[in-house]
Scaffold this motif. Structure first.
Motif, mmCIF file in Angstrom:
data_model
loop_
_atom_site.group_PDB
_atom_site.id
_atom_site.type_symbol
_atom_site.label_atom_id
_atom_site.label_comp_id
_atom_site.label_asym_id
_atom_site.label_seq_id
_atom_site.Cartn_x
_atom_site.Cartn_y
_atom_site.Cartn_z
ATOM 1 N N LYS A 25 6.209 7.268 131.504
ATOM 2 C CA LYS A 25 7.056 6.074 131.456
ATOM 3 C C LYS A 25 6.528 4.954 132.331
ATOM 4 C CE LYS A 25 10.183 6.123 129.293
ATOM 5 N NZ LYS A 25 10.292 5.892 127.821
ATOM 6 N N ASN A 26 5.488 5.232 133.121
ATOM 7 C CA ASN A 26 4.875 4.207 133.987
ATOM 8 C C ASN A 26 5.902 3.493 134.860
ATOM 9 O OD1 ASN A 26 2.179 4.589 133.026
ATOM 10 N ND2 ASN A 26 2.721 3.443 131.179
ATOM 11 N N LEU A 27 6.784 4.267 135.487
ATOM 12 C CA LEU A 27 7.772 3.675 136.384
ATOM 13 C C LEU A 27 7.079 3.153 137.633
ATOM 14 C CD1 LEU A 27 10.548 6.412 136.156
ATOM 15 C CD2 LEU A 27 10.542 4.196 135.037
ATOM 16 N N PRO A 28 7.503 1.993 138.133
ATOM 17 C CA PRO A 28 6.924 1.492 139.387
ATOM 18 C C PRO A 28 7.111 2.523 140.503
ATOM 19 C CG PRO A 28 8.303 -0.186 138.332
ATOM 20 C CD PRO A 28 8.529 1.096 137.586
ATOM 21 N N PRO A 84 29.320 5.574 134.400
ATOM 22 C CA PRO A 84 27.920 5.812 134.031
ATOM 23 C C PRO A 84 26.974 5.752 135.236
ATOM 24 C CG PRO A 84 28.962 4.398 132.411
ATOM 25 C CD PRO A 84 29.956 4.569 133.511
ATOM 26 N N LEU A 85 26.049 6.685 135.285
ATOM 27 C CA LEU A 85 25.169 6.850 136.449
ATOM 28 C C LEU A 85 23.758 6.310 136.241
ATOM 29 C CD1 LEU A 85 26.331 10.426 137.504
ATOM 30 C CD2 LEU A 85 26.723 8.293 138.753
ATOM 31 N N GLN A 86 23.449 5.860 135.030
ATOM 32 C CA GLN A 86 22.151 5.218 134.772
ATOM 33 C C GLN A 86 20.979 6.107 135.174
ATOM 34 O OE1 GLN A 86 21.657 1.967 133.247
ATOM 35 N NE2 GLN A 86 23.733 2.540 132.681
ATOM 36 N N ALA A 87 20.927 7.296 134.619
ATOM 37 C CA ALA A 87 19.889 8.267 134.959
ATOM 38 C C ALA A 87 18.663 8.116 134.070
ATOM 39 C CB ALA A 87 20.431 9.685 134.836
ATOM 40 N N ASP A 88 17.506 8.393 134.645
ATOM 41 C CA ASP A 88 16.274 8.471 133.852
ATOM 42 C C ASP A 88 16.279 9.734 132.995
ATOM 43 O OD1 ASP A 88 14.490 6.183 134.993
ATOM 44 O OD2 ASP A 88 15.300 7.183 136.762
ATOM 45 N N ILE A 89 16.798 10.825 133.569
ATOM 46 C CA ILE A 89 16.935 12.089 132.846
ATOM 47 C C ILE A 89 18.292 12.690 133.185
ATOM 48 C CG2 ILE A 89 16.042 14.427 132.481
ATOM 49 C CD1 ILE A 89 13.318 13.464 133.474
ATOM 50 N N ARG A 120 26.541 9.155 128.082
ATOM 51 C CA ARG A 120 26.833 7.839 128.685
ATOM 52 C C ARG A 120 26.136 7.634 130.019
ATOM 53 N NH1 ARG A 120 31.673 8.397 131.911
ATOM 54 N NH2 ARG A 120 32.529 6.487 131.033
ATOM 55 N N HIS A 121 25.630 8.715 130.623
ATOM 56 C CA HIS A 121 24.983 8.604 131.926
ATOM 57 C C HIS A 121 23.474 8.352 131.835
ATOM 58 C CE1 HIS A 121 28.667 9.649 133.937
ATOM 59 N NE2 HIS A 121 28.788 10.736 133.205
ATOM 60 N N VAL A 122 22.949 8.301 130.607
ATOM 61 C CA VAL A 122 21.526 8.048 130.426
ATOM 62 C C VAL A 122 21.292 6.541 130.354
ATOM 63 C CG1 VAL A 122 19.517 8.489 128.963
ATOM 64 C CG2 VAL A 122 21.320 10.218 129.161
ATOM 65 N N ARG A 123 20.393 6.052 131.177
ATOM 66 C CA ARG A 123 20.093 4.617 131.137
ATOM 67 C C ARG A 123 19.321 4.302 129.845
ATOM 68 N NH1 ARG A 123 14.974 3.512 131.466
ATOM 69 N NH2 ARG A 123 13.491 4.823 132.591
ATOM 70 N N PRO A 124 19.312 3.039 129.416
ATOM 71 C CA PRO A 124 18.538 2.677 128.228
ATOM 72 C C PRO A 124 17.082 3.117 128.369
ATOM 73 C CG PRO A 124 19.960 0.867 128.863
ATOM 74 C CD PRO A 124 20.064 1.884 129.960
ATOM 75 N N GLY A 125 16.593 3.818 127.381
ATOM 76 C CA GLY A 125 15.225 4.314 127.424
ATOM 77 C C GLY A 125 15.081 5.670 128.077
ATOM 78 N N GLY A 126 16.175 6.208 128.644
ATOM 79 C CA GLY A 126 16.117 7.511 129.301
ATOM 80 C C GLY A 126 16.252 8.655 128.307
#
Length: 223
Positions: free
Chosen positions: A75-78, A145-150, A168-174
């Motif tokens: 995913k090339n996360l910073p 929602p927790l905005q998780a990567d996984i 609902r806890h998965v962030r967009p693209g997760g």
């Protein structure tokens, strides 16, 4: 715990393509000791034997570390961006505690509706020195929602229930990552007919010393 457990754990790390880290080994063996101690008073896990805990809890949870590392690298996360992983239906912190011990740059949130189990996980933050670990005593569907990567689960529910409760806890693209035994064909069929979540791929897992089928089902939301 005996040197035998340390040797088996180090060999498992080699077999799984992970670094032999003496600090990680110590933390994971301490975790087993804590599980045994708490189990005398609280029913945290059905397993009581340390041999079974080592294989069915620790090795099983370690089997997803490399797949998670590979996915997150793709995913090339910073580097300065903290990865957030949510462990749903975590119980005594499996796989969440093991993930937190394995990678200090991952922020792990364990969620479970059983208060005593989350009290134990929160205790592990200090006992094992895991500042990247936290515990939430809440029903996953009631949490903001927790905005998780996984979002991961280990035998939490069917795939359809999993995405309905925790998607609902998965962030967009997760991604959602469900740990399963054999490939759950019936669950996949129900998911694909009743949900906008789809199977992206199924990754076979080999758990050291365990004679059983294991896989990781990666799910992605469509649209």
């Amino acid at each position: 715990m005996s040197d035998m457990y340390s040797k088996r754990l180090n060999q498992a790390l080699v077999d799984l393509g992970l670094d032999q880290d003496p600090v990680l080994v110590r933390k994971l063996l301490d975790y087993i000791k804590q599980l045994q101690r708490w189990n005398r008073t609280y029913n945290l896990t059905a397993l009581r034997d340390p041999d079974q805990m080592l294989v069915q809890h620790i090795f099983d949870s370690l089997s997803i570390v490399r797949p998670f590392q590979n996915y997150l690298a793709s995913k090339n996360l910073p580097t300065q961006e903290a990865v957030r992983i949510v462990d749903v239906g975590s119980g005594a912190g499996l796989p969440g505690v093991v993930l937190a011990a394995s990678c200090s740059t991952w922020n792990i949130i364990c969620i479970d509706a059983v208060e005593k189990k989350m009290a134990f996980v929160q205790q592990m933050v200090g006992a094992l020195g895991l500042p990247n670990l936290s515990a939430m005593h809440v029903r996953v569907e009631q949490q903001e929602p927790l905005q998780a990567d996984i979002v991961v689960s280990r035998a939490f529910s069917s795939l359809l229930d999993f995405v309905n409760l925790a998607g609902r806890h998965v962030r967009p693209g997760g991604r959602i990552a469900a740990m399963k035994g054999k490939e759950p064909d019936l669950e996949i069929a129900a998911l694909q007919s009743e949900s906008n979540w789809q199977v992206e791929r199924i990754e076979s897992l080999t758990v050291p010393e365990l004679e059983a089928q294991r896989c990781l089902v990666w799910l992605v939301q469509q649209g």
